[in-house]
Design an enzyme around this catalytic site. Sequence first.
Site, PDB file in Angstrom:
ATOM      1  N   ARG A 138       0.851  -1.209   0.000  1.00 57.15           N
ATOM      2  CA  ARG A 138       0.000   0.000   0.000  1.00 57.15           C
ATOM      3  C   ARG A 138       0.879   1.249   0.000  1.00 57.15           C
ATOM      4  O   ARG A 138       0.550   2.246  -0.639  1.00 57.15           O
ATOM      5  CB  ARG A 138      -0.918   0.009   1.224  1.00 57.15           C
ATOM      6  CG  ARG A 138      -2.025  -1.029   1.115  1.00 57.15           C
ATOM      7  CD  ARG A 138      -2.962  -0.951   2.291  1.00 57.15           C
ATOM      8  NE  ARG A 138      -3.798   0.245   2.261  1.00 57.15           N
ATOM      9  CZ  ARG A 138      -4.542   0.667   3.282  1.00 57.15           C
ATOM     10  NH1 ARG A 138      -4.548  -0.015   4.415  1.00 57.15           N
ATOM     11  NH2 ARG A 138      -5.267   1.753   3.184  1.00 57.15           N
ATOM     12  N   ASP A 168      -3.472   7.872   3.816  1.00 54.86           N
ATOM     13  CA  ASP A 168      -2.608   8.425   2.762  1.00 54.86           C
ATOM     14  C   ASP A 168      -2.231   9.862   3.110  1.00 54.86           C
ATOM     15  O   ASP A 168      -2.777  10.452   4.049  1.00 54.86           O
ATOM     16  CB  ASP A 168      -3.295   8.332   1.384  1.00 54.86           C
ATOM     17  CG  ASP A 168      -4.532   9.218   1.271  1.00 54.86           C
ATOM     18  OD1 ASP A 168      -4.422  10.430   1.512  1.00 54.86           O
ATOM     19  OD2 ASP A 168      -5.620   8.704   0.922  1.00 54.86           O
ATOM     20  N   HIS A 215      -6.770   7.872  11.978  1.00 54.80           N
ATOM     21  CA  HIS A 215      -6.444   6.450  11.816  1.00 54.80           C
ATOM     22  C   HIS A 215      -4.965   6.234  11.482  1.00 54.80           C
ATOM     23  O   HIS A 215      -4.594   5.184  10.962  1.00 54.80           O
ATOM     24  CB  HIS A 215      -7.327   5.809  10.747  1.00 54.80           C
ATOM     25  CG  HIS A 215      -8.763   5.670  11.174  1.00 54.80           C
ATOM     26  ND1 HIS A 215      -9.804   5.469  10.310  1.00 54.80           N
ATOM     27  CD2 HIS A 215      -9.324   5.716  12.416  1.00 54.80           C
ATOM     28  CE1 HIS A 215     -10.947   5.385  10.975  1.00 54.80           C
ATOM     29  NE2 HIS A 215     -10.679   5.548  12.261  1.00 54.80           N
ATOM     30  N   CYS A 254       7.678   1.909  16.661  1.00 56.68           N
ATOM     31  CA  CYS A 254       8.343   0.803  17.344  1.00 56.68           C
ATOM     32  C   CYS A 254       7.501   0.417  18.556  1.00 56.68           C
ATOM     33  O   CYS A 254       7.228   1.253  19.411  1.00 56.68           O
ATOM     34  CB  CYS A 254       9.753   1.215  17.777  1.00 56.68           C
ATOM     35  SG  CYS A 254      10.559  -0.051  18.770  1.00 56.68           S
ATOM     36  N   CYS A 309      14.716  -0.924  14.657  1.00 49.98           N
ATOM     37  CA  CYS A 309      14.177   0.396  15.005  1.00 49.98           C
ATOM     38  C   CYS A 309      15.345   1.389  14.984  1.00 49.98           C
ATOM     39  O   CYS A 309      16.373   1.135  15.607  1.00 49.98           O
ATOM     40  CB  CYS A 309      13.544   0.344  16.391  1.00 49.98           C
ATOM     41  SG  CYS A 309      13.211   1.992  17.068  1.00 49.98           S
TER      42      CYS A 309
HETATM   43  P1  NAD Z   1     -15.390   3.347   2.881  1.00 49.13           P
HETATM   44  O1  NAD Z   1     -14.636   2.536   1.869  1.00 49.13           O
HETATM   45  O2  NAD Z   1     -16.166   2.656   3.925  1.00 49.13           O
HETATM   46  O3  NAD Z   1     -16.409   4.284   2.087  1.00 49.13           O
HETATM   47  C1  NAD Z   1     -16.007   5.053   1.008  1.00 49.13           C
HETATM   48  C2  NAD Z   1     -17.148   5.982   0.647  1.00 49.13           C
HETATM   49  O4  NAD Z   1     -16.698   6.811  -0.393  1.00 49.13           O
HETATM   50  C3  NAD Z   1     -18.421   5.269   0.155  1.00 49.13           C
HETATM   51  O5  NAD Z   1     -19.549   5.831   0.793  1.00 49.13           O
HETATM   52  C4  NAD Z   1     -18.441   5.565  -1.348  1.00 49.13           C
HETATM   53  O6  NAD Z   1     -19.737   5.728  -1.845  1.00 49.13           O
HETATM   54  C5  NAD Z   1     -17.681   6.867  -1.403  1.00 49.13           C
HETATM   55  N1  NAD Z   1     -16.982   7.081  -2.670  1.00 49.13           N
HETATM   56  C6  NAD Z   1     -16.390   6.166  -3.479  1.00 49.13           C
HETATM   57  N2  NAD Z   1     -15.849   6.763  -4.545  1.00 49.13           N
HETATM   58  C7  NAD Z   1     -16.097   8.086  -4.415  1.00 49.13           C
HETATM   59  C8  NAD Z   1     -15.810   9.233  -5.206  1.00 49.13           C
HETATM   60  N3  NAD Z   1     -15.146   9.136  -6.365  1.00 49.13           N
HETATM   61  N4  NAD Z   1     -16.233  10.431  -4.759  1.00 49.13           N
HETATM   62  C9  NAD Z   1     -16.925  10.553  -3.604  1.00 49.13           C
HETATM   63  N5  NAD Z   1     -17.234   9.509  -2.814  1.00 49.13           N
HETATM   64  C10 NAD Z   1     -16.825   8.288  -3.229  1.00 49.13           C
HETATM   65  O7  NAD Z   1     -14.362   4.382   3.498  1.00 49.13           O
HETATM   66  P2  NAD Z   1     -14.407   5.145   4.863  1.00 49.13           P
HETATM   67  O8  NAD Z   1     -15.765   5.630   5.200  1.00 49.13           O
HETATM   68  O9  NAD Z   1     -13.277   6.097   4.837  1.00 49.13           O
HETATM   69  O10 NAD Z   1     -14.075   3.943   5.841  1.00 49.13           O
HETATM   70  C11 NAD Z   1     -13.308   4.141   6.796  1.00 49.13           C
HETATM   71  C12 NAD Z   1     -11.986   3.360   6.678  1.00 49.13           C
HETATM   72  O11 NAD Z   1     -11.360   3.295   5.391  1.00 49.13           O
HETATM   73  C13 NAD Z   1     -11.009   4.081   7.513  1.00 49.13           C
HETATM   74  O12 NAD Z   1     -10.590   3.238   8.528  1.00 49.13           O
HETATM   75  C14 NAD Z   1      -9.833   4.448   6.589  1.00 49.13           C
HETATM   76  O13 NAD Z   1      -8.624   4.414   7.334  1.00 49.13           O
HETATM   77  C15 NAD Z   1      -9.920   3.397   5.565  1.00 49.13           C
HETATM   78  N6  NAD Z   1      -9.298   3.558   4.237  1.00 49.13           N
HETATM   79  C16 NAD Z   1      -8.461   4.598   3.933  1.00 49.13           C
HETATM   80  C17 NAD Z   1      -7.934   4.710   2.642  1.00 49.13           C
HETATM   81  C18 NAD Z   1      -6.980   5.843   2.325  1.00 49.13           C
HETATM   82  O14 NAD Z   1      -6.173   6.198   3.163  1.00 49.13           O
HETATM   83  N7  NAD Z   1      -7.064   6.439   1.127  1.00 49.13           N
HETATM   84  C19 NAD Z   1      -8.286   3.787   1.664  1.00 49.13           C
HETATM   85  C20 NAD Z   1      -9.147   2.730   2.015  1.00 49.13           C
HETATM   86  C21 NAD Z   1      -9.647   2.633   3.302  1.00 49.13           C
END
Ligand code: NAD
Length: 243
Positions: free
Chosen positions: A61, A96, A111, A119, A138
Amino acid sequence: MKPQEFRRIVILTGAGISAESGIPTFRDKGGLWEKYRIEDVATPEAFRKDPAFVLEFYNRRRRDLLKVKPNAAHYALARLEREYPGEVLLVTQNVDDLHERAGSRRIIHMHGELLKVRCEGCGHVFKTEEDILTTTPCPSCGKKGTLRPHVVWFGEMPFHLEEIWQALQGCDLFLAVGTSGTVYPAAGFVEIARRAGAWCVELNLEPSAVADLFHEHHYGPATKVVPAFVEGLLQRSKNFDTG
Ligand code: NAD
């Protein structure tokens, strides 16, 4: 939109804001969790059972993150922070660093961060773009086998909750962007903000699990709806400024 000036804005972002940058979301079709089981990669138990497997998942990732760029939605929120006359605080569930790369500065990673490692021996947290192996020492205490991603796994307590709670209590506009409303405690932030009297706006591809709690909704891809919403907010703030 509610006809008033907003002095303190809190924005919660989720995986959806980074989707168009090429980072898969959790729950959408083709999302991360179609390929991996949460229990195998994102829990403390999984790390104890197979640290090499979990580290490799995050190494992959991390490498993928270094290949992608912020999109128009990240840039729009950074612009809002720069140009809005009131306070703007960004709280992200994302691990990210695309908000920072787009220019956001007041940001809380509840998160954790993919480009940070911790560590478990001495508690040292450091930035890295490199792969982490079970043999990587570490840089602070020199121990091997104690490094883990500085991310919050399922079953662990999110970071900075007190600070976030204070901000939600004091905000008058709460925006949720690209989040499904299924991961708590973040999914409950709208309730706290609403009870504190904030106007609550959901910007997402589709109605989230907590959509009913928002006063206003804008559905569509983040790269379209976020810049448009920010533009409207900035225009209105100019009108307020000039009376
Ligand atoms: P989730 O995957 O549960 O939901 C994503 C939401 O984004 C959905 O409701 C979807 O409809 C919407 N979505 C998808 N594509 C979109 C777009 N182009 N424009 C607007 N909305 C869009 O994600 P969440 O609610 O953030 O879930 C929480 C968990 O996901 C967290 O723990 C987080 O750390 C983690 N996560 C983070 C990343 C990252 O850092 N980019 C990636 C994946 C998951």
